[in-house]
Design a protein around this motif. Structure first.
Motif, PDB file in Angstrom:
ATOM      1  N   LEU A 105       0.756   0.466 -10.075  1.00  0.00           N
ATOM      2  CA  LEU A 105      -0.012   1.641 -10.485  1.00  0.00           C
ATOM      3  C   LEU A 105      -1.396   1.274 -11.027  1.00  0.00           C
ATOM      4  N   ASN A 164      -6.409   7.405 -11.219  1.00  0.00           N
ATOM      5  CA  ASN A 164      -5.015   7.033 -11.446  1.00  0.00           C
ATOM      6  C   ASN A 164      -4.899   5.677 -12.144  1.00  0.00           C
ATOM      7  N   SER A 165      -5.692   4.713 -11.706  1.00  0.00           N
ATOM      8  CA  SER A 165      -5.578   3.369 -12.286  1.00  0.00           C
ATOM      9  C   SER A 165      -5.925   3.361 -13.768  1.00  0.00           C
ATOM     10  N   ASP A 205       0.826  -1.209   0.000  1.00  0.00           N
ATOM     11  CA  ASP A 205       0.000   0.000   0.000  1.00  0.00           C
ATOM     12  C   ASP A 205       0.859   1.257   0.000  1.00  0.00           C
ATOM     13  N   ASP A 256      -3.953   0.900  -8.216  1.00  0.00           N
ATOM     14  CA  ASP A 256      -4.226   2.061  -7.367  1.00  0.00           C
ATOM     15  C   ASP A 256      -5.731   2.126  -7.097  1.00  0.00           C
ATOM     16  N   CYS A 282       2.396   1.741  -3.459  1.00  0.00           N
ATOM     17  CA  CYS A 282       1.370   2.107  -4.433  1.00  0.00           C
ATOM     18  C   CYS A 282       1.166   3.616  -4.459  1.00  0.00           C
ATOM     19  N   GLY A 283       1.228   4.244  -3.294  1.00  0.00           N
ATOM     20  CA  GLY A 283       0.996   5.675  -3.236  1.00  0.00           C
ATOM     21  C   GLY A 283       2.236   6.526  -3.413  1.00  0.00           C
TER      22      GLY A 283
END
Length: 288
Positions: free
Chosen positions: A126, A134-135, A22, A129, A25-26
């Motif tokens: 990504l 974003n995804s 997590d 996300d 991912c950010g």
């Protein structure tokens, strides 16, 4: 001690990967310099980059070089066939487009076999996300993150630099020097007695950023350390490679050429937190 390892490496690996997924991912765009540190600038930068990628698709996907295209197609189909995510046609097409555009935009590097393995974790992170805005733009974001990631290691991929002071052979030599500095007994056994030189095992470790040595989720955990370390990804990667040797030193010291090559080309499952702890102890000692 150098060679000790914590209990239940499989469980430790899974827990460590879950803790970092997590977070990575950010933060992957920040760690790679794709996004500026000033959050208010993100919408502008994302819109600009995503528009630029759209233009790249229009420009570079027409008439790609057939030889490179065939290699990319083969490699994309081989990318983590055990994971349904990478078997999806749409995701394979995204990987394919990214690699084609990269090869044409950066002709000095082009496409090097195995780059698909380096690209895969970025795209996976990504694309998954939780923010759909974003995804849905993961392909564009992944492309620029991939460019930033490769830029830190690109000299290792340029064949014309292989024998230079910055090419892959120089990188392998640095690993050898680092091992000698921290564990001369192991270095001597490896390189003087059994003739197991870094090019026999660490070429793949370095050029594929350890993606073939560990499970997919564990790689994400290791990449979190590589990308987030203030010493920079290239030096951090070499410290981790050296730590991998130190962690199995007892087996290496007991092995001959064949046994040690087999061990290092099929690196055993291990406690990743302990591996990174050893790598951290090597901080600030990179050969110049």
């Amino acid at each position: 001690t150098w060679g000790s390892c914590g209990d239940s490496p499989a469980l430790a690996c899974q827990m460590a990967a879950a803790r970092t997924y997590d977070r990575l991912c950010g933060s992957v765009q920040l760690l790679l310099g794709y996004l500026p540190t000033e959050r208010s600038l993100w919408p502008y930068e994302l819109e600009k980059k995503r528009s630029q990628y759209s233009a790249y698709k229009d420009e570079f996907l027409l008439n790609p070089e057939s030889e490179i295209l065939e290699q990319i197609d083969r490699d994309v189909k081989r990318t983590h066939p055990d994971k349904s995510f990478f078997s999806a046609k749409s995701n394979q097409e995204s990987l394919r487009r990214i690699l084609i555009i990269y090869s044409r935009l950066y002709p000095s590097v082009r496409y090097v076999q195995g780059m698909n393995e380096v690209l895969a974790p970025l795209f996976y992170v990504l694309k998954n996300d939780l923010d759909t805005s974003n995804s849905t733009s993961a392909e564009a974001d992944t492309f620029f993150c991939f460019v930033e990631l490769i830029s830190g290691f690109k000299n290792n991929y340029c064949k014309h630099l292989d024998n230079s002071r910055v090419g892959i052979r120089s990188t392998l030599s640095k690993l050898s020097q680092l091992l000698k500095k921290h564990d001369e007994e192991l270095w001597r056994h490896m390189e003087v007695i059994t003739k197991v030189y870094p090019q026999y095992y660490a070429f793949r470790w370095i050029t594929l950023l350890l993606t073939m040595e560990f499970s997919f989720n564990v790689c994400i955990h290791i990449w979190d350390a590589i990308l987030g370390d203030p010493e920079g990804p290239p030096d951090t990667l070499l410290r981790i490679c050296c730590a991998m040797l130190i962690l199995v030193r007892k087996r290496l010291l007991a092995g001959d050429f064949t046994a040690n090559i087999q061990l290092l080309q099929h690196y055993p499952q291990t406690n990743i937190d302990h591996l990174l702890h050893i790598a951290n102890r090597l901080r600030g000692t990179m050969p110049s």
